[in-house]
Design a protein around this motif. Structure first.
Motif, mmCIF file in Angstrom:
data_model
loop_
_atom_site.group_PDB
_atom_site.id
_atom_site.type_symbol
_atom_site.label_atom_id
_atom_site.label_comp_id
_atom_site.label_asym_id
_atom_site.label_seq_id
_atom_site.Cartn_x
_atom_site.Cartn_y
_atom_site.Cartn_z
ATOM 1 N N LEU A 259 61.513 101.930 42.725
ATOM 2 C CA LEU A 259 60.350 101.261 43.291
ATOM 3 C C LEU A 259 59.301 101.216 42.190
ATOM 4 O O LEU A 259 58.903 102.257 41.667
ATOM 5 C CB LEU A 259 59.823 102.030 44.501
ATOM 6 C CG LEU A 259 58.552 101.465 45.145
ATOM 7 C CD1 LEU A 259 58.814 100.081 45.722
ATOM 8 C CD2 LEU A 259 58.032 102.403 46.229
ATOM 9 N N SER A 260 58.877 100.004 41.823
ATOM 10 C CA SER A 260 57.993 99.840 40.662
ATOM 11 C C SER A 260 56.693 99.159 41.052
ATOM 12 O O SER A 260 56.665 98.284 41.924
ATOM 13 C CB SER A 260 58.693 99.013 39.580
ATOM 14 O OG SER A 260 59.875 99.647 39.161
ATOM 15 N N LEU A 261 55.628 99.574 40.401
ATOM 16 C CA LEU A 261 54.342 98.900 40.541
ATOM 17 C C LEU A 261 53.751 98.717 39.151
ATOM 18 O O LEU A 261 53.989 99.528 38.246
ATOM 19 C CB LEU A 261 53.394 99.691 41.446
ATOM 20 C CG LEU A 261 53.017 101.121 41.027
ATOM 21 C CD1 LEU A 261 51.763 101.125 40.165
ATOM 22 C CD2 LEU A 261 52.778 101.983 42.271
ATOM 23 N N VAL B 167 51.861 93.599 40.612
ATOM 24 C CA VAL B 167 53.182 93.409 41.219
ATOM 25 C C VAL B 167 53.636 94.718 41.852
ATOM 26 O O VAL B 167 53.283 95.807 41.403
ATOM 27 C CB VAL B 167 54.224 92.932 40.183
ATOM 28 C CG1 VAL B 167 53.872 91.545 39.665
ATOM 29 C CG2 VAL B 167 54.330 93.910 39.021
ATOM 30 N N LEU B 168 54.445 94.596 42.901
ATOM 31 C CA LEU B 168 54.974 95.764 43.593
ATOM 32 C C LEU B 168 56.296 95.382 44.226
ATOM 33 O O LEU B 168 56.380 94.404 44.978
ATOM 34 C CB LEU B 168 54.002 96.238 44.677
ATOM 35 C CG LEU B 168 54.497 97.361 45.600
ATOM 36 C CD1 LEU B 168 54.732 98.643 44.807
ATOM 37 C CD2 LEU B 168 53.498 97.595 46.724
ATOM 38 N N GLY B 169 57.367 96.149 43.921
ATOM 39 C CA GLY B 169 58.655 95.846 44.512
ATOM 40 C C GLY B 169 59.775 96.666 43.899
ATOM 41 O O GLY B 169 59.548 97.537 43.053
ATOM 42 N N GLY B 170 60.972 96.389 44.341
ATOM 43 C CA GLY B 170 62.131 97.098 43.830
ATOM 44 C C GLY B 170 62.674 96.465 42.559
ATOM 45 O O GLY B 170 62.620 95.245 42.391
ATOM 46 N N CYS C 273 59.977 90.972 41.586
ATOM 47 C CA CYS C 273 58.868 91.755 42.137
ATOM 48 C C CYS C 273 57.805 90.792 42.654
ATOM 49 O O CYS C 273 57.319 89.943 41.890
ATOM 50 C CB CYS C 273 58.266 92.673 41.076
ATOM 51 S SG CYS C 273 58.978 94.323 41.047
ATOM 52 N N PRO C 274 57.420 90.884 43.919
ATOM 53 C CA PRO C 274 56.383 90.004 44.446
ATOM 54 C C PRO C 274 55.034 90.247 43.770
ATOM 55 O O PRO C 274 54.688 91.378 43.429
ATOM 56 C CB PRO C 274 56.309 90.379 45.925
ATOM 57 C CG PRO C 274 57.599 91.062 46.223
ATOM 58 C CD PRO C 274 57.979 91.764 44.963
ATOM 59 N N TYR D 246 56.309 85.498 42.357
ATOM 60 C CA TYR D 246 57.072 86.670 41.962
ATOM 61 C C TYR D 246 57.275 86.686 40.452
ATOM 62 O O TYR D 246 57.132 85.669 39.765
ATOM 63 C CB TYR D 246 58.426 86.711 42.681
ATOM 64 C CG TYR D 246 59.345 85.542 42.358
ATOM 65 C CD1 TYR D 246 60.338 85.645 41.383
ATOM 66 C CD2 TYR D 246 59.229 84.337 43.037
ATOM 67 C CE1 TYR D 246 61.176 84.585 41.097
ATOM 68 C CE2 TYR D 246 60.063 83.269 42.756
ATOM 69 C CZ TYR D 246 61.045 83.402 41.785
ATOM 70 O OH TYR D 246 61.871 82.343 41.503
ATOM 71 N N VAL D 247 57.595 87.875 39.960
ATOM 72 C CA VAL D 247 57.909 88.082 38.547
ATOM 73 C C VAL D 247 59.337 88.599 38.467
ATOM 74 O O VAL D 247 59.672 89.606 39.099
ATOM 75 C CB VAL D 247 56.934 89.086 37.894
ATOM 76 C CG1 VAL D 247 57.356 89.382 36.461
ATOM 77 C CG2 VAL D 247 55.510 88.541 37.938
#
Length: 207
Positions: A127-129, A145-148, A157-158, A172-173
């Motif tokens: 899980l990355s931010l 960004v925040l997502g898996g 990542c959205p 998203y990225v």
């Protein structure tokens, strides 16, 4: 004779009135058509107006283990530490430069800083931010960004926020590994951004 003359005069007035009415309708039609043409621009103009409402570009994240990225909390179970895996629960922090090409010597266009927590026992998922600060193509600002993420596969990542020229952006990225050998690793970072009122055209993530 007087009655006939009056009838002719009345008919003439009616004809003139009808001609005037038709001319007025034609004038209004021309005005409406011109307005419609202005409101319905050509494809080229539409493309120009859409510019700034959606944006896609690619940069490259340059990371050096134990220099721009550090494992600050050891994981507790699952896979061990390797080039692509970390134990479950590992906390990793980073502050990496973003370059315009895969070569590290290319121009720096921004910085990505953030952290990730390993959330799978195979050590591949986290899980990355992150906060991405950009100065690229005349645009300045940041994206959050925040997502898996997956260590060895493309991950989306959205985008959850933005500042400066990226305020109100969504999308998203997508990150993809380019080089995972050695201590210096490189990721391809693709940006797919949308602004209102075009935000609802943003495609759903496939990963």
């Amino acid at each position: 004779m007087a009655a006939a003359g009056s009838s002719k005069t009345a008919s003439l007035l009616i004809c003139l009135t009808m001609i005037f009415f038709v001319q007025q309708l034609q004038s209004q039609f021309v005005v409406v058509a011109a307005a419609a043409a202005a409101a319905s621009p050509s494809d080229d103009k539409s493309s120009k107006e859409l510019h700034g409402k959606k944006l896609s570009f690619t940069l490259y994240q340059q990371e050096t283990i134990n220099k721009t990225g550090y494992m600050v909390v050891d994981g507790v179970a699952g896979a061990g530490v390797s080039q692509t895996t970390t134990p479950f629960g590992t906390v990793y922090v980073f502050r990496d430069e973003l370059t315009v090409r895969a070569e590290r010597s290319s121009r720096v266009a921004g910085v990505v800083e953030g952290s990730s927590v390993t959330t799978s026992f195979d050590g591949l998922r986290s899980l990355s931010l992150g906060k991405i600060t950009l100065d690229h193509r005349g645009r300045r600002g940041s994206l959050s960004v925040l997502g898996g993420t997956h260590n060895t596969q493309p991950s989306d990542c959205p985008v959850v926020g933005g500042t400066g020229d990226f305020a109100y952006a969504i999308g998203y990225v997508r990150t993809s590994p380019v080089n995972l050998r050695g201590s210096s690793i490189t990721f391809k970072v693709e940006f797919h951004l949308y602004w209102p009122p075009y935000a609802h055209y943003a495609p759903a993530s496939k990963h």
